[in-house]
Design an enzyme around this catalytic site. Structure first.
Site, PDB file in Angstrom:
ATOM      1  N   THR A   7      73.655 -21.199  58.484  1.00  0.00           N
ATOM      2  CA  THR A   7      74.893 -20.947  58.576  1.00  0.00           C
ATOM      3  C   THR A   7      75.382 -20.718  56.877  1.00  0.00           C
ATOM      4  OG1 THR A   7      75.919 -23.301  58.444  1.00  0.00           O
ATOM      5  CG2 THR A   7      75.312 -21.959  60.622  1.00  0.00           C
ATOM      6  N   ASP A   8      74.892 -21.278  56.210  1.00  0.00           N
ATOM      7  CA  ASP A   8      75.056 -21.194  54.524  1.00  0.00           C
ATOM      8  C   ASP A   8      74.495 -19.731  53.943  1.00  0.00           C
ATOM      9  OD1 ASP A   8      75.898 -22.725  52.227  1.00  0.00           O
ATOM     10  OD2 ASP A   8      74.060 -21.924  51.436  1.00  0.00           O
ATOM     11  N   PHE A  38     117.702 -15.076  81.806  1.00  0.00           N
ATOM     12  CA  PHE A  38     116.730 -15.590  82.937  1.00  0.00           C
ATOM     13  C   PHE A  38     117.421 -16.280  84.184  1.00  0.00           C
ATOM     14  CE2 PHE A  38     113.350 -18.791  84.391  1.00  0.00           C
ATOM     15  CZ  PHE A  38     112.457 -17.429  84.576  1.00  0.00           C
ATOM     16  N   VAL A  90     110.327 -13.299  79.766  1.00  0.00           N
ATOM     17  CA  VAL A  90     109.346 -12.928  78.741  1.00  0.00           C
ATOM     18  C   VAL A  90     107.982 -12.154  79.468  1.00  0.00           C
ATOM     19  CG1 VAL A  90     107.266 -14.015  77.802  1.00  0.00           C
ATOM     20  CG2 VAL A  90     109.458 -15.166  77.798  1.00  0.00           C
ATOM     21  N   ASN A 150     106.945 -19.715  75.359  1.00  0.00           N
ATOM     22  CA  ASN A 150     108.278 -19.481  75.298  1.00  0.00           C
ATOM     23  C   ASN A 150     108.830 -20.656  74.704  1.00  0.00           C
ATOM     24  OD1 ASN A 150     110.724 -18.723  75.921  1.00  0.00           O
ATOM     25  ND2 ASN A 150     110.614 -19.141  78.173  1.00  0.00           N
ATOM     26  N   HIS A 179     111.454 -22.939  73.603  1.00  0.00           N
ATOM     27  CA  HIS A 179     112.695 -23.248  73.980  1.00  0.00           C
ATOM     28  C   HIS A 179     113.832 -23.810  73.020  1.00  0.00           C
ATOM     29  CE1 HIS A 179     110.828 -22.553  78.024  1.00  0.00           C
ATOM     30  NE2 HIS A 179     110.034 -23.589  77.994  1.00  0.00           N
TER      31      HIS A 179
END
Ligand SMILES: O=c1[nH]c(=O)c2[nH]c(=O)[nH]c2[nH]1
Length: 302
Positions: free
Chosen positions: A59-60, A161, A233, A260, A262
């Site tokens: 990964t290096d 809503f 939404v 959402n 709130h």
């Protein structure tokens, strides 16, 4: 008996900032601050099941590749750089069967001083990032996705809503006016058949397609959010997705995931005070989480 069902590995969070100088006026800059993830699949099983490391591209090495290739090639737009990395890894290591490149680009924007746009000074507002992901297989199959994440928006009017299901567990009161706030996570999947091949991503990048689709998705999201008197939404995100699909022929589908966030009205009745949508409590949790994918209906064959 246990067996290796699935495996993938790679490097995550490889970050760089690259300065791109205008070829005519090198004082005019663009900056690309990116965070890149490259994940590989293929004949890596023996490294898990037989402790045989000979197949492992460290990964290096993957990290070094991302940085050296970022230095040596154009990283704008990120879709082009993703395609470049895919081609590089497939070209160099024959036992790779699949590559997923994920890139996040921070939003650095130039700003004006005394009405003059500054050539190499930038401002970063918030956590908004442009993203792309290219999932690519050796047989040529690919899926390219772009999008925007971490764009926090709020409107203090124009959101309702009501009319939802009410049962013996319902305490929520219907409202014609409320705060609506979210962190936009919008992803648009490109139509692979229209793009044709990973090689064509370079040509389409030159034509400006990926920047155009990104700007269009961003504008539609912000415009709809501001202008629509939102019923929910759900309804607003569906309308956003529909607009993006309709405006962008290369887009196959659009997915939104919107918390959402709130904001709850403080109760000042104990003080004999009315709270007419003025003082809200930003609720840290819980939040709604609402998702949808809007696709393009297949054209009916006659
Ligand atoms: O737009 C909304 N969608 C919901 O599903 C929901 N549920 C809720 O409590 N408030 C809201 N708002």
């Amino acid at each position: 008996m246990a067996y290796l069902q699935d495996c993938t590995y790679g490097k995550n969070n490889v970050r760089f900032l690259k300065v791109k100088r205008d070829p005519i006026n090198p004082k005019i800059h663009q900056v690309m601050e990116a965070s890149v993830r490259v994940m590989l699949t293929g004949a890596f099983d023996v490294s898990y099941t037989k402790a045989d490391n000979s197949v492992i591209i460290p990964t290096d090495t993957i990290k070094n590749t991302i940085l050296v290739e970022a230095k040596q090639t154009d990283v704008f737009p990120i879709e082009r750089f993703a395609a470049h990395l895919v081609k590089h890894f497939f070209g160099k290591y024959s036992w790779i069967a699949g590559i997923t490149v994920h890139i996040e680009q921070a939003k650095w924007s130039k700003y004006s001083v005394d009405g003059k746009l500054q050539p190499h000074s930038f401002v970063k507002n918030g956590d908004e990032v442009r993203v792309c992901e290219l999932v690519s297989k050796k047989n040529g199959d690919f899926v390219l996705t772009g999008g925007v994440q971490g764009l926090t928006v709020l409107k203090s009017s124009g959101s309702m809503f009501h009319g939802y299901n009410v049962c013996d567990y319902t305490t929520l009161k219907p409202v014609n006016e409320r705060i609506l706030s979210t962190d936009v996570d919008c992803k648009y999947k490109f139509d692979s058949a229209k793009i044709g091949s990973v090689d064509n991503i370079f040509t389409l990048a030159d034509s400006g397609l990926f920047d155009k689709v990104f700007q269009s998705a961003l504008k539609i999201t912000l415009d709809r959010f501001a202008l629509e008197n939102s019923a929910s939404v759900q309804a607003t995100m569906y309308n956003m997705g529909t607009d993006i699909v309709n405006a962008n022929p290369y887009v196959y589908n659009v997915s939104y995931a919107l918390p959402n966030k709130h904001y709850i009205l403080f109760d000042f009745s104990w003080k004999g005070l009315k709270n007419e949508n003025e003082m809200f409590y930003p609720s840290p949790h819980p939040n709604g989480l609402i998702k949808c994918t809007v696709g393009r209906e297949p054209v009916a064959k006659l």
